[in-house]
Design a protein around this motif. Structure first.
Motif, mmCIF file in Angstrom:
data_model
loop_
_atom_site.group_PDB
_atom_site.id
_atom_site.type_symbol
_atom_site.label_atom_id
_atom_site.label_comp_id
_atom_site.label_asym_id
_atom_site.label_seq_id
_atom_site.Cartn_x
_atom_site.Cartn_y
_atom_site.Cartn_z
ATOM 1 N N MET A 348 43.549 48.145 51.545
ATOM 2 C CA MET A 348 43.310 49.584 51.597
ATOM 3 C C MET A 348 42.262 49.989 50.554
ATOM 4 O O MET A 348 41.323 50.733 50.850
ATOM 5 N N PHE A 349 42.409 49.483 49.340
ATOM 6 C CA PHE A 349 41.439 49.802 48.292
ATOM 7 C C PHE A 349 40.053 49.260 48.642
ATOM 8 O O PHE A 349 39.039 49.930 48.439
ATOM 9 N N SER A 350 40.013 48.040 49.182
ATOM 10 C CA SER A 350 38.713 47.418 49.480
ATOM 11 C C SER A 350 37.992 48.132 50.624
ATOM 12 O O SER A 350 36.758 48.057 50.718
ATOM 13 N N THR A 351 38.735 48.819 51.490
ATOM 14 C CA THR A 351 38.098 49.591 52.561
ATOM 15 C C THR A 351 37.152 50.644 51.980
ATOM 16 O O THR A 351 36.061 50.878 52.513
ATOM 17 N N ILE A 352 37.553 51.257 50.889
ATOM 18 C CA ILE A 352 36.697 52.249 50.215
ATOM 19 C C ILE A 352 35.469 51.555 49.629
ATOM 20 O O ILE A 352 34.354 52.096 49.679
ATOM 21 N N GLU A 353 35.656 50.360 49.071
ATOM 22 C CA GLU A 353 34.525 49.602 48.518
ATOM 23 C C GLU A 353 33.530 49.236 49.617
ATOM 24 O O GLU A 353 32.311 49.305 49.422
ATOM 25 N N TYR A 354 34.061 48.837 50.790
ATOM 26 C CA TYR A 354 33.182 48.518 51.916
ATOM 27 C C TYR A 354 32.423 49.764 52.376
ATOM 28 O O TYR A 354 31.233 49.689 52.704
ATOM 29 N N TYR A 355 33.111 50.892 52.420
ATOM 30 C CA TYR A 355 32.475 52.125 52.891
ATOM 31 C C TYR A 355 31.262 52.474 52.032
ATOM 32 O O TYR A 355 30.212 52.865 52.554
ATOM 33 N N TYR A 356 31.409 52.307 50.719
ATOM 34 C CA TYR A 356 30.309 52.626 49.800
ATOM 35 C C TYR A 356 29.436 51.401 49.493
ATOM 36 O O TYR A 356 28.638 51.429 48.560
ATOM 37 N N ALA A 365 36.199 40.451 42.584
ATOM 38 C CA ALA A 365 37.669 40.519 42.588
ATOM 39 C C ALA A 365 38.278 39.266 43.205
ATOM 40 O O ALA A 365 39.231 38.688 42.666
ATOM 41 N N THR A 366 37.717 38.820 44.344
ATOM 42 C CA THR A 366 38.230 37.627 45.018
ATOM 43 C C THR A 366 38.065 36.387 44.143
ATOM 44 O O THR A 366 38.962 35.546 44.058
ATOM 45 N N SER A 367 36.917 36.269 43.481
ATOM 46 C CA SER A 367 36.641 35.095 42.632
ATOM 47 C C SER A 367 37.590 35.031 41.449
ATOM 48 O O SER A 367 38.119 33.958 41.122
ATOM 49 N N ILE A 368 37.828 36.172 40.809
ATOM 50 C CA ILE A 368 38.744 36.206 39.662
ATOM 51 C C ILE A 368 40.145 35.782 40.094
ATOM 52 O O ILE A 368 40.803 34.967 39.422
ATOM 53 N N SER A 369 40.615 36.310 41.218
ATOM 54 C CA SER A 369 41.965 35.984 41.698
ATOM 55 C C SER A 369 42.080 34.518 42.100
ATOM 56 O O SER A 369 43.115 33.884 41.853
ATOM 57 N N ALA A 370 41.036 33.972 42.721
ATOM 58 C CA ALA A 370 41.055 32.569 43.128
ATOM 59 C C ALA A 370 41.116 31.646 41.922
ATOM 60 O O ALA A 370 41.879 30.663 41.906
ATOM 61 N N ILE A 371 40.313 31.935 40.913
ATOM 62 C CA ILE A 371 40.320 31.114 39.684
ATOM 63 C C ILE A 371 41.685 31.203 39.007
ATOM 64 O O ILE A 371 42.233 30.195 38.543
ATOM 65 N N LEU A 372 42.224 32.415 38.948
ATOM 66 C CA LEU A 372 43.556 32.609 38.358
ATOM 67 C C LEU A 372 44.596 31.788 39.106
ATOM 68 O O LEU A 372 45.446 31.122 38.485
ATOM 69 N N ASN A 373 44.540 31.809 40.437
ATOM 70 C CA ASN A 373 45.486 31.054 41.258
ATOM 71 C C ASN A 373 45.394 29.553 40.985
ATOM 72 O O ASN A 373 46.412 28.863 40.868
ATOM 73 N N PHE A 407 38.384 49.136 40.763
ATOM 74 C CA PHE A 407 37.086 49.367 41.402
ATOM 75 C C PHE A 407 37.131 50.601 42.312
ATOM 76 O O PHE A 407 36.201 51.415 42.331
ATOM 77 N N TYR A 408 38.212 50.720 43.068
ATOM 78 C CA TYR A 408 38.388 51.867 43.976
ATOM 79 C C TYR A 408 38.392 53.170 43.194
ATOM 80 O O TYR A 408 37.727 54.148 43.571
ATOM 81 N N ARG A 409 39.133 53.175 42.077
ATOM 82 C CA ARG A 409 39.236 54.387 41.268
ATOM 83 C C ARG A 409 37.882 54.773 40.682
ATOM 84 O O ARG A 409 37.515 55.965 40.640
ATOM 85 N N ALA A 410 37.110 53.774 40.232
ATOM 86 C CA ALA A 410 35.785 54.039 39.659
ATOM 87 C C ALA A 410 34.847 54.614 40.717
ATOM 88 O O ALA A 410 34.069 55.538 40.436
ATOM 89 N N ILE A 411 34.923 54.077 41.940
ATOM 90 C CA ILE A 411 34.072 54.564 43.035
ATOM 91 C C ILE A 411 34.435 55.995 43.408
ATOM 92 O O ILE A 411 33.559 56.851 43.570
#
Length: 481
Positions: A348-356, A365-373, A407-411
């Motif tokens: 849901m949050f990333s939908t706003i990122e895609y829109y803008y 975001a995906t890279s940070i989470s993947a490395i963490l995992n 990121f969503y909140r900043a946008i």
């Protein structure tokens, strides 16, 4: 029935195409899901675990061998080279084949080392390279059909491949001693029949193997996206690979069954996202952000209820889908089921990122989470075995949701104002706490059927109370699509 047919024929070609593509994707995934109980019984846990590792590596290596050209980059290319779409397509396919052949030559020189690294036999590696060679052809063809709103051929081909893969897989697994190789070979044969024709069709129409501007466009567009694609698949696939290497293929099979069952809800989430994305875009464009908040609120309750239902019935679902041999995997279902809720939240949050068009933030975001995992898996799987992977997955998706929220909140602050909130954060946080609380509770009561079934009654009551809200939300989606 007549009313439905009249309504169907009244749809625009774009709407019919979307409907059939959604149907085909759900059907394909359902066939794969429903075949799980068959193969978990025909194969040992070790054999089934090895096959899931093969599939995981295939999903990762296709990114490296094809650069995922057939995704967003190919659609851009169709628009850019609209006067020679066939030539661009055949040239792009030739490039993916050249890269795959290059990697296969590397494999020939380092066979033993790469077999050891991937944990697969030479036969499985050869089958994998043939898959990598022909799979991009189907993806280019399907992407072109989607662009042209031609859905009949795609639906037909997808169903043929899925059904023939399962049927041929059952026959070969029963007849052959090397069951993992037999199952992988069935998948390849099913693809070759359709992909062979597609490859011939693409080259006969395009008649172009090399065109410098096409190759340079593909390389420049897709190479920078490789980290994002790899990170996404690492987040989804690395658990099984790491479990296999660290504690064995049998444990990887247990985890794979629990993961597959828990992720069934992704079918619903994908369908919801397909409906929500255009609705959210239109609402933002029309300055109706407040409507998004009220319309999406019931969805969080719905996903929460589905997660809880999956947790409650986990023992029965595992028994039906995999048999008593996999009963131990039940304790991995709750954290992975809870992960599904956070997948929906971050989407849901990333939908706003895609829109803008803030795609760089999505990749980060995906890279940070993947490395963490990966880091968490390396440390905790050694200590707690395959159980740990369920919780590292949950934590990684929770972090992914939090990063996307930032990121969503900043946008939103920048584009719409600090006082604007597109999603209801109180409901999101409340449902998050509820999902996590039920997860902890269920882990302690799996042996008590009465308690588990009492929870399901509560879930049904919850659905009943929100039924009217869900009806209004669906009606609103239909009005805006």
């Amino acid at each position: 029935m007549k009313k439905l047919l009249i309504k169907y024929h009244s749809l625009k070609v774009q709407q019919r195409a979307m409907l059939w593509y959604t149907f085909a994707n759900i059907l394909i995934k359902s066939i794969a899901l429903l075949s799980t109980p068959i193969f978990t019984r025909l194969m040992t846990t070790g054999e089934y675990g090895t096959f899931t590792i093969f599939q995981s590596w295939l999903n990762i290596l296709i990114i490296i061998s094809s650069l995922n050209m057939f995704q967003g980059g190919y659609t851009k290319g169709i628009l850019k080279y609209k006067d020679d779409v066939d030539g661009y397509t055949s040239s792009s396919l030739a490039l993916t084949m050249l890269i795959t052949i290059g990697w296969s030559i590397v494999y020939v020189f380092f066979t033993k080392q790469l077999n050891a690294f991937f944990g697969l036999s030479s036969v499985l590696m050869i089958i994998m390279f043939f898959n990598l060679l022909v799979m991009p052809a189907f993806e280019f063809w399907a992407a072109k059909l989607r662009f042209e709103y031609k859905y009949r051929e795609f639906v037909f081909a997808s169903i043929i491949i899925s059904f023939s893969s399962v049927l041929l897989g059952i026959i070969l697994v029963v007849l052959c001693k090397s069951k993992v190789e037999a199952r992988a070979l069935a998948d390849l044969i099913a693809r070759l029949v359709i992909c062979g024709w597609i490859i011939f069709n693409i080259y006969s129409r395009g008649k172009c193997l090399y065109e410098k501007q096409y190759w340079m466009f593909n390389l420049k567009f897709n190479i920078p996206l490789i980290p994002h694609f790899l990170a996404f698949y690492i987040l989804n696939q690395s658990d099984r690979i790491m479990i296999s290497k660290m504690v064995g293929n049998t444990q990887a099979a247990y985890y794979s069954v629990a993961y597959t069952i828990s992720m069934m809800m992704n079918l619903i989430i994908n369908a919801l996202n397909n409906a929500l994305t255009p609705y959210i875009y239109i609402s933002i464009n029309d300055k109706k952000e407040k409507e998004i908040q009220s319309s999406t609120a019931p969805l969080y309750f719905l996903i929460t209820l589905l997660c809880i239902i999956t947790m409650v019935f986990a023992p029965e679902i595992i028994t039906i889908f995999a048999g008593h041999r996999y009963a131990d995997a039940v304790y991995v279902v709750p954290p992975i089921a809870a992960s599904v809720y956070f997948i929906f939240v971050y989407s849901m949050f990333s939908t706003i990122e895609y829109y803008y068009q803030k795609t760089a933030k999505i990749a980060l975001a995906t890279s940070i989470s993947a490395i963490l995992n990966l880091v968490l898996n390396v440390y905790f799987i050694k200590i707690f075995g395959y159980y740990a992977a369920g919780y590292t997955t949950l934590f990684s998706y929770m972090m992914l949701a939090m990063i996307h929220y930032i990121f969503y909140r900043a946008i939103v602050n920048s584009k719409l104002g600090k006082n604007v909130s597109i999603f209801n954060m109180k409901i999101i946080i409340g449902c998050s706490v509820l999902v996590l609380a039920v997860m902890v509770f269920m882990l302690s009561v799996y042996k008590y059927i009465l308690i588990r079934y009492s929870i399901i009654v509560i879930c049904i009551i919850g659905i009943a109370f929100n039924y009217d809200k869900l009806k209004k939300m669906i009606a609103l989606f239909k009005a805006n699509r």
